[in-house]
Motif scaffolding. Structure first.
Motif, PDB file in Angstrom:
ATOM      1  N   THR A 297       0.833  -1.197   0.000  1.00 15.34           N
ATOM      2  CA  THR A 297       0.000   0.000   0.000  1.00 15.34           C
ATOM      3  C   THR A 297       0.866   1.245   0.000  1.00 15.34           C
ATOM      4  O   THR A 297       2.023   1.228   0.446  1.00 15.34           O
ATOM      5  CB  THR A 297      -0.931   0.030   1.234  1.00 15.34           C
ATOM      6  N   LEU A 298       0.311   2.325  -0.499  1.00 16.83           N
ATOM      7  CA  LEU A 298       0.968   3.625  -0.492  1.00 16.83           C
ATOM      8  C   LEU A 298       0.154   4.580   0.371  1.00 16.83           C
ATOM      9  O   LEU A 298      -1.063   4.694   0.204  1.00 16.83           O
ATOM     10  CB  LEU A 298       1.080   4.182  -1.923  1.00 16.83           C
ATOM     11  N   LYS A 299       0.834   5.266   1.278  1.00 17.71           N
ATOM     12  CA  LYS A 299       0.186   6.233   2.155  1.00 17.71           C
ATOM     13  C   LYS A 299       0.700   7.619   1.796  1.00 17.71           C
ATOM     14  O   LYS A 299       1.850   7.951   2.052  1.00 17.71           O
ATOM     15  CB  LYS A 299       0.478   5.919   3.628  1.00 17.71           C
ATOM     16  N   THR A 300      -0.161   8.404   1.169  1.00 17.52           N
ATOM     17  CA  THR A 300       0.268   9.709   0.673  1.00 17.52           C
ATOM     18  C   THR A 300      -0.423  10.860   1.399  1.00 17.52           C
ATOM     19  O   THR A 300      -0.185  12.021   1.062  1.00 17.52           O
ATOM     20  CB  THR A 300      -0.021   9.827  -0.832  1.00 17.52           C
ATOM     21  N   VAL A 301      -1.281  10.556   2.363  1.00 18.81           N
ATOM     22  CA  VAL A 301      -1.915  11.612   3.153  1.00 18.81           C
ATOM     23  C   VAL A 301      -1.767  11.265   4.633  1.00 18.81           C
ATOM     24  O   VAL A 301      -1.468  10.123   4.989  1.00 18.81           O
ATOM     25  CB  VAL A 301      -3.406  11.785   2.803  1.00 18.81           C
ATOM     26  N   ALA A 302      -1.989  12.242   5.470  1.00 18.38           N
ATOM     27  CA  ALA A 302      -1.875  12.030   6.910  1.00 18.38           C
ATOM     28  C   ALA A 302      -3.029  11.174   7.416  1.00 18.38           C
ATOM     29  O   ALA A 302      -4.117  11.164   6.840  1.00 18.38           O
ATOM     30  CB  ALA A 302      -1.857  13.378   7.637  1.00 18.38           C
ATOM     31  N   ALA A 303      -2.771  10.424   8.483  1.00 14.02           N
ATOM     32  CA  ALA A 303      -3.829   9.611   9.095  1.00 14.02           C
ATOM     33  C   ALA A 303      -4.971  10.506   9.546  1.00 14.02           C
ATOM     34  O   ALA A 303      -4.765  11.624  10.014  1.00 14.02           O
ATOM     35  CB  ALA A 303      -3.267   8.817  10.270  1.00 14.02           C
ATOM     36  N   GLN A 304      -6.201   9.984   9.388  1.00 10.30           N
ATOM     37  CA  GLN A 304      -7.381  10.777   9.689  1.00 10.30           C
ATOM     38  C   GLN A 304      -7.866  10.515  11.105  1.00 10.30           C
ATOM     39  O   GLN A 304      -7.569   9.478  11.693  1.00 10.30           O
ATOM     40  CB  GLN A 304      -8.497  10.456   8.692  1.00 10.30           C
ATOM     41  N   ASN A 305      -8.621  11.475  11.602  1.00 11.74           N
ATOM     42  CA  ASN A 305      -9.246  11.337  12.916  1.00 11.74           C
ATOM     43  C   ASN A 305     -10.281  10.218  12.869  1.00 11.74           C
ATOM     44  O   ASN A 305     -11.074  10.135  11.942  1.00 11.74           O
ATOM     45  CB  ASN A 305      -9.927  12.657  13.303  1.00 11.74           C
ATOM     46  N   LEU A 306     -10.272   9.339  13.848  1.00 15.38           N
ATOM     47  CA  LEU A 306     -11.185   8.211  13.856  1.00 15.38           C
ATOM     48  C   LEU A 306     -12.627   8.650  14.045  1.00 15.38           C
ATOM     49  O   LEU A 306     -13.552   7.936  13.660  1.00 15.38           O
ATOM     50  CB  LEU A 306     -10.798   7.220  14.967  1.00 15.38           C
ATOM     51  N   GLU A 307     -12.850   9.805  14.652  1.00 15.51           N
ATOM     52  CA  GLU A 307     -14.210  10.265  14.852  1.00 15.51           C
ATOM     53  C   GLU A 307     -14.708  10.905  13.565  1.00 15.51           C
ATOM     54  O   GLU A 307     -14.152  11.880  13.076  1.00 15.51           O
ATOM     55  CB  GLU A 307     -14.282  11.284  15.990  1.00 15.51           C
ATOM     56  N   GLN A 308     -15.770  10.339  13.003  1.00 11.61           N
ATOM     57  CA  GLN A 308     -16.336  10.821  11.765  1.00 11.61           C
ATOM     58  C   GLN A 308     -17.782  11.219  11.996  1.00 11.61           C
ATOM     59  O   GLN A 308     -18.438  10.771  12.929  1.00 11.61           O
ATOM     60  CB  GLN A 308     -16.256   9.750  10.671  1.00 11.61           C
ATOM     61  N   SER A 309     -18.284  12.058  11.093  1.00 17.64           N
ATOM     62  CA  SER A 309     -19.676  12.474  11.200  1.00 17.64           C
ATOM     63  C   SER A 309     -20.589  11.285  10.936  1.00 17.64           C
ATOM     64  O   SER A 309     -20.271  10.401  10.152  1.00 17.64           O
ATOM     65  CB  SER A 309     -19.960  13.585  10.184  1.00 17.64           C
TER      66      SER A 309
ATOM     67  N   ASP B  76      -5.759   5.296   7.963  1.00 20.96           N
ATOM     68  CA  ASP B  76      -4.322   5.329   8.229  1.00 20.96           C
ATOM     69  C   ASP B  76      -3.553   6.105   7.169  1.00 20.96           C
ATOM     70  O   ASP B  76      -2.321   6.142   7.195  1.00 20.96           O
ATOM     71  CB  ASP B  76      -3.769   3.906   8.334  1.00 20.96           C
ATOM     72  N   GLY B  77      -4.256   6.739   6.221  1.00 17.11           N
ATOM     73  CA  GLY B  77      -3.609   7.534   5.187  1.00 17.11           C
ATOM     74  C   GLY B  77      -3.343   6.792   3.891  1.00 17.11           C
ATOM     75  O   GLY B  77      -2.778   7.373   2.957  1.00 17.11           O
ATOM     76  N   THR B  78      -3.750   5.519   3.791  1.00 20.71           N
ATOM     77  CA  THR B  78      -3.539   4.748   2.567  1.00 20.71           C
ATOM     78  C   THR B  78      -4.406   5.302   1.437  1.00 20.71           C
ATOM     79  O   THR B  78      -5.613   5.481   1.600  1.00 20.71           O
ATOM     80  CB  THR B  78      -3.884   3.265   2.786  1.00 20.71           C
ATOM     81  N   THR B  79      -3.760   5.564   0.302  1.00 21.37           N
ATOM     82  CA  THR B  79      -4.470   6.106  -0.859  1.00 21.37           C
ATOM     83  C   THR B  79      -4.373   5.207  -2.084  1.00 21.37           C
ATOM     84  O   THR B  79      -5.158   5.376  -3.027  1.00 21.37           O
ATOM     85  CB  THR B  79      -3.917   7.485  -1.230  1.00 21.37           C
ATOM     86  N   HIS B  80      -3.410   4.270  -2.124  1.00 19.36           N
ATOM     87  CA  HIS B  80      -3.221   3.416  -3.283  1.00 19.36           C
ATOM     88  C   HIS B  80      -2.841   2.000  -2.825  1.00 19.36           C
ATOM     89  O   HIS B  80      -2.261   1.821  -1.746  1.00 19.36           O
ATOM     90  CB  HIS B  80      -2.092   3.927  -4.199  1.00 19.36           C
ATOM     91  N   ILE B  81      -3.173   1.020  -3.658  1.00 19.63           N
ATOM     92  CA  ILE B  81      -2.627  -0.324  -3.492  1.00 19.63           C
ATOM     93  C   ILE B  81      -1.862  -0.679  -4.755  1.00 19.63           C
ATOM     94  O   ILE B  81      -2.178  -0.194  -5.843  1.00 19.63           O
ATOM     95  CB  ILE B  81      -3.724  -1.371  -3.203  1.00 19.63           C
TER      96      ILE B  81
END
Length: 501
Positions: free
Chosen positions: A292-304, A366-371
């Protein structure tokens, strides 16, 4: 006709006279599958993939999976036959290639089915009342179980549908004999990473029907609370496990529950299992996790929307999406999202090493954007996504079931509405709702593109012939300077399962 549906039109062919294109007219070019990464991937590696599966499993893939790949390589390719369309005014011509109409991974046919299903559900099935989406996600062992043995989905759906409908009836303050509700379950088989993720999208009428003085009345219900969702999910889990145990799919011993040893297809089972667990099924990297490729920062687990979500034991129940009776366009967009194709051409690419890079629809937490997969590893994913023949992926429940007594009274274009229209105009005979929507009408509805109009003069375009004979196909395509032969398949490469990539 050999193949009942067709693809987008081939434009820019010869015409008897030069015409100027109408100003601001949207022009639609024919989809050229042979130029896409997905088509080239299958064309170049199909034989190697088939050989790999047979070498490592000792058994070939089921015929329905092989047929899916074979049909995909013919889908939208003019060399396999087409329709001739001609403008009645300026004689401008188009060629329209036939489609495979498969349900596995073809983006073009999946896109057509998406648009047609969504339009049909909104226009002819879902009543003009509030609708809430209930999404039930399943633990990984059950995803594999339903992929390998899809007949087990039916008893599970009965349990889920009855639990949700009973909840809504009680929420409205009634008992089951006094009120009814309805739902449509769309079985989605994939995730954003082309993984095998069987989960259920239930479009449930957000209220109940009652019959008062021979009049059908709809009563909306209040939204569920977190505690109610959690209790409902616990009830669903308990009943689902009992149903699967009754059907011999689960075994309970000494307080433990595990999958029974049910016979599965020797070649397809490891592909489905790996596709459920984000792993590689065959080859030198068998059993390993995806790259996997992680190209963005990990996101907050709390979502709307978490106030409408419950989780327990690998199950998840979400009921945060609701549309009012006047939000039919948004409801149709939701239906299109649920029934979208498993693979999108624009999200596939090749890197400099020839590997397949799939962009996720939305980044993971976790910031994963590609496989990233090798071509043959990606072929393994495609094979796992192919549904078995005669597997109905859309189910109707309650008042929306085909034989429900109230169905004819509540669906759009019902007999009751038609009778009112007939009384208003006795001279006009009652018309029947058209269930099938043509591809041309769908393009106009979804993309505001009209392919029944000539791009040169705006005249009507009509079908004049279906070209199926090889000699005629070759003659016409050679005359137009188009390829008269389909791209050839690459021969199978000798595969050593222990050789590193």
């Amino acid at each position: 006709m050999a193949k009942a549906a067709y693809h987008n039109p081939q434009n820019n062919l010869h015409s008897s006279a030069q015409h100027t294109t109408a100003e601001n007219r949207i022009h639609y070019e024919r989809h050229r599958p042979e130029e896409t990464v997905l088509y080239q991937l299958v064309q170049e590696h199909i034989e190697s993939f088939f050989a790999q599966v047979e070498t490592e499993t000792g058994s070939g893939l089921p015929d329905f999976v092989k047929d899916e790949f074979d049909a995909f390589l013919e889908c939208g390719v003019l060399a396999h036959g087409f329709l001739r369309l001609r403008c009645a005014d300026c004689t401008h011509e188009k060629l329209v290639a036939f489609s495979c109409k498969r349900r596995g991974f073809c983006p073009s046919c999946g896109g057509r089915r998406m648009a047609q299903t969504a339009a049909h559900l909104v226009d002819h099935v879902i009543p003009n009342v509030p609708v809430r989406q209930w999404v039930l996600s399943l633990p990984i062992p059950l995803r594999y179980l339903f992929a390998a043995h899809p007949h087990l989905i039916s008893p599970v759906l009965q349990v889920i549908s009855r639990a949700i409908s009973t909840f809504l009836i009680k929420q409205a303050g009634f008992k089951r004999p006094d009120a009814q509700t309805g739902a449509i379950t769309l079985i989605q088989r994939f995730g954003s990473a082309a993984n095998l993720n069987i989960h259920l999208h239930c479009l449930v009428l957000d209220g109940v029907y009652r019959i008062q003085n021979d009049t059908v009345e709809f009563l909306s219900v209040r939204s569920p609370t977190v505690d109610q969702l959690q209790a409902l999910l616990s009830q669903i889990i308990k009943r689902v496990m009992k149903a699967l145990t009754r059907h011999g799919a689960l075994i309970e011993e000494e307080g433990m529950t595990y999958l029974a040893d049910i016979e599965s297809d020797a070649a397809l089972a490891p592909l489905q299992s790996a596709a459920c667990t984000y792993r590689i099924a065959l080859g030198p990297r068998a059993g390993q996790k995806l790259l996997t490729l992680k190209t963005v920062a990990a996101q907050n687990l709390e979502q709307s929307g978490q106030e409408y979500c419950a989780n327990a034991h690998g199950f998840s129940l979400h009921a945060g999406v609701r549309y009012a009776m006047n939000q039919r366009n948004k409801l149709e967009r939701l239906c299109r999202y649920i029934t979208r194709p498993a693979i999108a051409d624009e999200r596939l690419a090749r890197n400099k090493d020839g590997q397949i890079v799939l962009t996720l629809k939305t980044p993971y937490r976790d910031g994963t954007t590609h496989i990233v997969l090798s071509p043959v590893e990606f072929m393994q994913r495609l094979a796992a996504l192919v549904p078995r023949p005669r597997l109905n992926l859309i189910r109707f429940h309650g008042v929306l079931a085909p034989n429900a007594k109230l169905r004819a009274e509540i669906i759009p274009g019902s007999k009751k509405n038609k009778s009112h229209a007939s009384n208003a105009n006795d001279a006009a005979p009652p018309s029947q709702a058209t269930v099938r929507i043509s591809w041309a009408r769908l393009l106009k509805r979804v993309f505001e593109i009209d392919i029944e109009r000539c791009p040169h003069c705006g005249g009507n375009v009509k079908i004049i012939a279906a070209i199926l004979e090889r000699t005629a196909i070759t003659k016409i395509l050679d005359h137009l300077g188009l390829p008269a032969r389909a791209p050839p398949r690459a021969p199978a490469q000798i595969f050593d399962p222990f050789e590193p990539t």
